[in-house]
Design a protein around this motif. Structure first.
Motif, PDB file in Angstrom:
ATOM      1  N   ALA A   7      15.713   2.333  -7.936  1.00  0.00           N
ATOM      2  CA  ALA A   7      17.067   2.889  -8.046  1.00  0.00           C
ATOM      3  C   ALA A   7      17.426   3.724  -6.824  1.00  0.00           C
ATOM      4  N   CYS A   8      16.474   4.484  -6.303  1.00  0.00           N
ATOM      5  CA  CYS A   8      16.738   5.293  -5.110  1.00  0.00           C
ATOM      6  C   CYS A   8      17.011   4.420  -3.896  1.00  0.00           C
ATOM      7  N   ALA A  12      20.573   4.165  -1.954  1.00  0.00           N
ATOM      8  CA  ALA A  12      20.696   4.430  -0.522  1.00  0.00           C
ATOM      9  C   ALA A  12      21.374   3.271   0.197  1.00  0.00           C
ATOM     10  N   VAL A  13      21.044   2.056  -0.198  1.00  0.00           N
ATOM     11  CA  VAL A  13      21.677   0.883   0.421  1.00  0.00           C
ATOM     12  C   VAL A  13      23.172   0.861   0.105  1.00  0.00           C
ATOM     13  N   VAL A  14      23.546   1.197  -1.118  1.00  0.00           N
ATOM     14  CA  VAL A  14      24.961   1.234  -1.482  1.00  0.00           C
ATOM     15  C   VAL A  14      25.682   2.311  -0.673  1.00  0.00           C
ATOM     16  N   ILE A  34      17.490  -5.641  -2.589  1.00  0.00           N
ATOM     17  CA  ILE A  34      16.676  -4.813  -1.700  1.00  0.00           C
ATOM     18  C   ILE A  34      15.967  -3.717  -2.494  1.00  0.00           C
ATOM     19  N   GLY A  35      16.646  -3.154  -3.488  1.00  0.00           N
ATOM     20  CA  GLY A  35      16.024  -2.124  -4.319  1.00  0.00           C
ATOM     21  C   GLY A  35      14.804  -2.642  -5.051  1.00  0.00           C
ATOM     22  N   VAL A  36      14.883  -3.857  -5.576  1.00  0.00           N
ATOM     23  CA  VAL A  36      13.739  -4.439  -6.291  1.00  0.00           C
ATOM     24  C   VAL A  36      12.625  -4.810  -5.320  1.00  0.00           C
ATOM     25  N   VAL A  37      12.992  -5.445  -4.210  1.00  0.00           N
ATOM     26  CA  VAL A  37      11.982  -5.929  -3.263  1.00  0.00           C
ATOM     27  C   VAL A  37      11.249  -4.775  -2.584  1.00  0.00           C
ATOM     28  N   ILE A  44       5.067   1.570  -7.215  1.00  0.00           N
ATOM     29  CA  ILE A  44       3.691   1.314  -7.665  1.00  0.00           C
ATOM     30  C   ILE A  44       2.703   2.070  -6.778  1.00  0.00           C
ATOM     31  N   TRP A  45       2.958   2.084  -5.478  1.00  0.00           N
ATOM     32  CA  TRP A  45       2.085   2.814  -4.551  1.00  0.00           C
ATOM     33  C   TRP A  45       2.109   4.318  -4.865  1.00  0.00           C
ATOM     34  N   ILE A  46       3.307   4.862  -5.151  1.00  0.00           N
ATOM     35  CA  ILE A  46       3.418   6.280  -5.489  1.00  0.00           C
ATOM     36  C   ILE A  46       2.651   6.582  -6.771  1.00  0.00           C
ATOM     37  N   ALA A  47       2.758   5.714  -7.773  1.00  0.00           N
ATOM     38  CA  ALA A  47       2.044   5.925  -9.035  1.00  0.00           C
ATOM     39  C   ALA A  47       0.533   5.912  -8.824  1.00  0.00           C
ATOM     40  N   HIS A  48       0.045   5.008  -7.993  1.00  0.00           N
ATOM     41  CA  HIS A  48      -1.393   4.979  -7.696  1.00  0.00           C
ATOM     42  C   HIS A  48      -1.826   6.249  -6.987  1.00  0.00           C
TER      43      HIS A  48
END
Length: 95
Positions: A7-8, A12-14, A34-37, A44-48
């Motif tokens: 979502a962030c 930002a892209v919008v 772009i948000g999904v990709v 996921i990296w932040i959660a790890h």
């Protein structure tokens, strides 16, 4: 974390697209893609990283934590923030 990161990134892209003058449905579609990709792998990296970081240690003794005994009796005991070192209460001096 992945949904928040996606979502962030999409937001930002919008914002960038609207600031550049793109007012079309394709901007929002591109922002979603772009948000999904980008956002999902980053989330996921932040959660790890969050799971791998050890939690902050709690004080072991009441000497370093004067409210520890009170919290053992009443866990919901409100604890105010301690004053900053330059805001220490100074004893009143007799004049």
């Amino acid at each position: 974390m992945a949904t928040i990161a996606a979502a962030c990134v999409a937001g930002a892209v919008v914002i960038v697209g609207l600031a550049l003058g793109y007012i079309d449905w394709r901007l929002f579609a591109a922002a979603a893609v772009i948000g999904v990709v980008v956002g999902v792998p980053v989330g996921i990296w932040i959660a790890h990283r969050m799971r791998a970081t050890p939690p902050l240690p709690r004080p072991e003794t009441a000497v370093s934590d004067p409210d520890a005994a009170q919290r053992e009796v009443a866990p919901d005991y409100p604890r105010p923030y301690p004053p900053a070192p330059d805001q220490a209460i100074k004893p009143a001096t007799a004049s």
